[in-house]
Design an enzyme around this catalytic site. Sequence first.
Site, PDB file in Angstrom:
ATOM      1  N   GLY A 142     -41.513 -67.149  17.409  1.00 36.54           N
ATOM      2  CA  GLY A 142     -40.680 -68.334  17.457  1.00 36.54           C
ATOM      3  C   GLY A 142     -40.907 -69.193  18.682  1.00 36.54           C
ATOM      4  CE  LYS A 149     -43.671 -63.277  24.750  1.00 31.96           C
ATOM      5  NZ  LYS A 149     -42.248 -62.859  24.946  1.00 31.96           N
ATOM      6  CG  ASP A 154     -34.270 -60.306  19.040  1.00 39.92           C
ATOM      7  OD1 ASP A 154     -33.730 -59.969  17.967  1.00 39.92           O
ATOM      8  OD2 ASP A 154     -35.280 -61.033  19.085  1.00 39.92           O
TER       9      ASP A 154
END
Length: 324
Positions: free
Chosen positions: A16, A34, A131
């Site tokens: 996302g 990332k 999460d």
Amino acid sequence: MATNNFSDENKLGQGGFGPVYKGKLSTGQEIAVKRLKIMSGHGIEQFKNEVTVISKLQHRNLVKLLGYCIHGEDRILVYEYLPNGSLDSFIFDTTKRAVLDWRRRSSIIEGIAQGLLYLHKYSRLKIIHRDLKTSNVLLDNDLNPKISDFGTARIFGDDESRANTLRVVGTYGYMSPEYAMNGIISEKSDVYSFGVMMLEIISGKKNTTFNDTDDHLNLVGHVWDLWKEGRVSDIADPSFGETIAMHEISRYVQVGLLCGEENAADRPTMSDVISMLNGTLVSLRVPYRPAFSAATGGRNNDNLVRNAEPCSNNTVTISDLEAR
């Protein structure tokens, strides 16, 4: 240079908040990179949060942040590279799942539990992950688990046990009811997510995409009904074969159901979970009906399995390693 200019050949996945690439430094060290998409304040917030949180954590069951880059609009996080990718790429794959026998899966469950206990109790900062799910657990060369993706983690003060938020982030199917519906965050939010993960690891089935002919809303409701009927063998992943100790799997299922209870106060702490898993706590309480199961209500609607034998021996996904 390490990623060959972020080439598609080196792309590990798309999440996302941006893509993740494999890279190699001039020293020969392999890394995972990332590259965040700074399309909103959330991207910058996630970047700052991850750097702030994970740079202060050191545990064998947490992924290591090696460094970060800020250049123009780029925000880049550099992690240790874990060649086996994410846990979900194993347990939900019809071929690769066979690599994870029961001994290995129980070891993975215990490793995740140890990582969570460190975050909640023993790290320099008290961290609620928010999460936790199988795609955010990575596996090293020896298939040891490492919790990753701390972009949505919440730092608690030493004297803080719970908090409220207007911005609920996480993944549908793993969020506790008090967090999903009221924005209440606590250690028990992570405990709930851990319980869902446990049942997924044991069964090889995914909670958020589960469906059957009995109208269960999710895997947790399905497991609950099988467990209260004493059909533990129907819960276990068929790839285990018939030589496994079913009483041990029954204990793990029971712990997973205890973690997934509707009321946060009824769920164990991670310290208790580890004692349950290693057998220090010999007798376990019978679980109440888990949250978000097929039937409505929880402990107040006569959902206790009174004749069962205790064992003795959504919001959008916020994840950058989702498609590892």
